[in-house]
Design an enzyme around this catalytic site. Sequence first.
Site, PDB file in Angstrom:
ATOM      1  N   ILE A  97     -33.815  28.694  28.873  1.00  0.00           N
ATOM      2  CA  ILE A  97     -34.398  29.913  28.314  1.00  0.00           C
ATOM      3  C   ILE A  97     -33.536  31.130  28.627  1.00  0.00           C
ATOM      4  O   ILE A  97     -33.480  32.081  27.841  1.00  0.00           O
ATOM      5  CB  ILE A  97     -35.850  30.120  28.805  1.00  0.00           C
ATOM      6  CG1 ILE A  97     -36.496  31.309  28.080  1.00  0.00           C
ATOM      7  CG2 ILE A  97     -35.908  30.318  30.305  1.00  0.00           C
ATOM      8  CD1 ILE A  97     -36.443  31.228  26.563  1.00  0.00           C
ATOM      9  N   GLY A 315     -39.554  23.184  26.466  1.00  0.00           N
ATOM     10  CA  GLY A 315     -40.477  24.231  26.892  1.00  0.00           C
ATOM     11  C   GLY A 315     -39.707  25.461  27.322  1.00  0.00           C
ATOM     12  O   GLY A 315     -38.643  25.758  26.773  1.00  0.00           O
ATOM     13  N   GLU A 316     -40.252  26.187  28.281  1.00  0.00           N
ATOM     14  CA  GLU A 316     -39.645  27.409  28.836  1.00  0.00           C
ATOM     15  C   GLU A 316     -39.643  28.582  27.849  1.00  0.00           C
ATOM     16  O   GLU A 316     -39.328  29.693  28.213  1.00  0.00           O
ATOM     17  CB  GLU A 316     -38.193  27.170  29.287  1.00  0.00           C
ATOM     18  CG  GLU A 316     -38.018  26.103  30.327  1.00  0.00           C
ATOM     19  CD  GLU A 316     -36.563  25.890  30.715  1.00  0.00           C
ATOM     20  OE1 GLU A 316     -35.679  26.654  30.242  1.00  0.00           O
ATOM     21  OE2 GLU A 316     -36.285  24.948  31.491  1.00  0.00           O
ATOM     22  N   GLY A 317     -39.957  28.327  26.567  1.00  0.00           N
ATOM     23  CA  GLY A 317     -39.843  29.350  25.541  1.00  0.00           C
ATOM     24  C   GLY A 317     -38.559  29.219  24.738  1.00  0.00           C
ATOM     25  O   GLY A 317     -38.216  30.116  23.961  1.00  0.00           O
TER      26      GLY A 317
END
Length: 356
Positions: A97, A315-317
């Site tokens: 991210i 994930g993580e954005g």
Amino acid sequence: MLYHETLKQIGGLNEEAMLSARDRMDNLIKPPGSLGLLEEIAVKVAGIIGNPRPQIGKRSVIVMAGDHGVINEGVSAAPQDVTWQMLPAFINGVAGIGVLARHAGASIAVVDVGVATDVEIPGVMKCRVKSGADNIAQGPAMTREEAVAAVEVGIRVALREIEQGATLLALGDMGIGNTTPSTAILAALGGYSVAEVTGRGTMVNDEVLGKKRQAVTSALTINNPDSADGLDVLAKVGGLEIAGLAGVVLACASKRVPVLVDGFITGAAALIAAAIEPKTKYFMLASHLSGEPGHKLMLEMLGLKPMLNMGMRLGEGTGAALAMHIVEAACRVLNEMVTFAEAGVVDMEEDKLLKG
């Protein structure tokens, strides 16, 4: 209470701005609809912001971090300490991210809303409601009061970002074991069977997958979450970072700021926000379709179309950061392309009509 005040401020899309944006989009020097989803995004952002000529300025990714007691059921191949150990990499810009947010020109706010280990990490916002959610396979993740407190953490962080000029926010998550509560949320709110919605998550083999399915089954059986009450589902089978992310969505909706949903975990948070206040769906944009099998079902429940389909599941954005470019591009098309009239070009559709 901040929670209730935020809910009161959530309205609908600005239909007038959307009609104006759609009219302009249909008259740009191109065949109507030829830019596909890009056109839909621009019109929706116009409705969110309330401006038929929306522009994207400062952008921010909010990463909520929290741990999960259900890790004790053997549902993850990674140890719980990885949650806090990853946070410096987010802050230093060397995790996934960090790289993609930098590429998108976005700042990152990293928030400890429920990490199990009490560590001081420079740059991480310490807003811990409790040291990890409790084991949902044995009882509720948290009390209803703790759920509200965690949601309010997300509201406060989002409001801070918006007050500092953010015009586009993205949801990011960090929490070992968090696909298990996210699966329980999807099953509870969507009425799906555990087998339908349980994916492998990260590095999960058949044995761990079996434990994960059993944990989700136990969580739903023991806690019996009320699908008509989003806060009840959150408190019983959710997680602290999921609660914080739901709060970010609520805050964005209350301030009419578009919010990008990332993958499976943030999708669960979006489902919780929509269960609490259905109008929040109007303010969400789906960044991508995750490799997690249940994510498609989440997006269908939210009525959202993903911009990207790249098999991502980190994930993580990360997917949301990538999609920031697309949202900006959509708004640039609306603002920077000219109409047939402005360009002095004959409208192709109108020319066909004239020629009969």
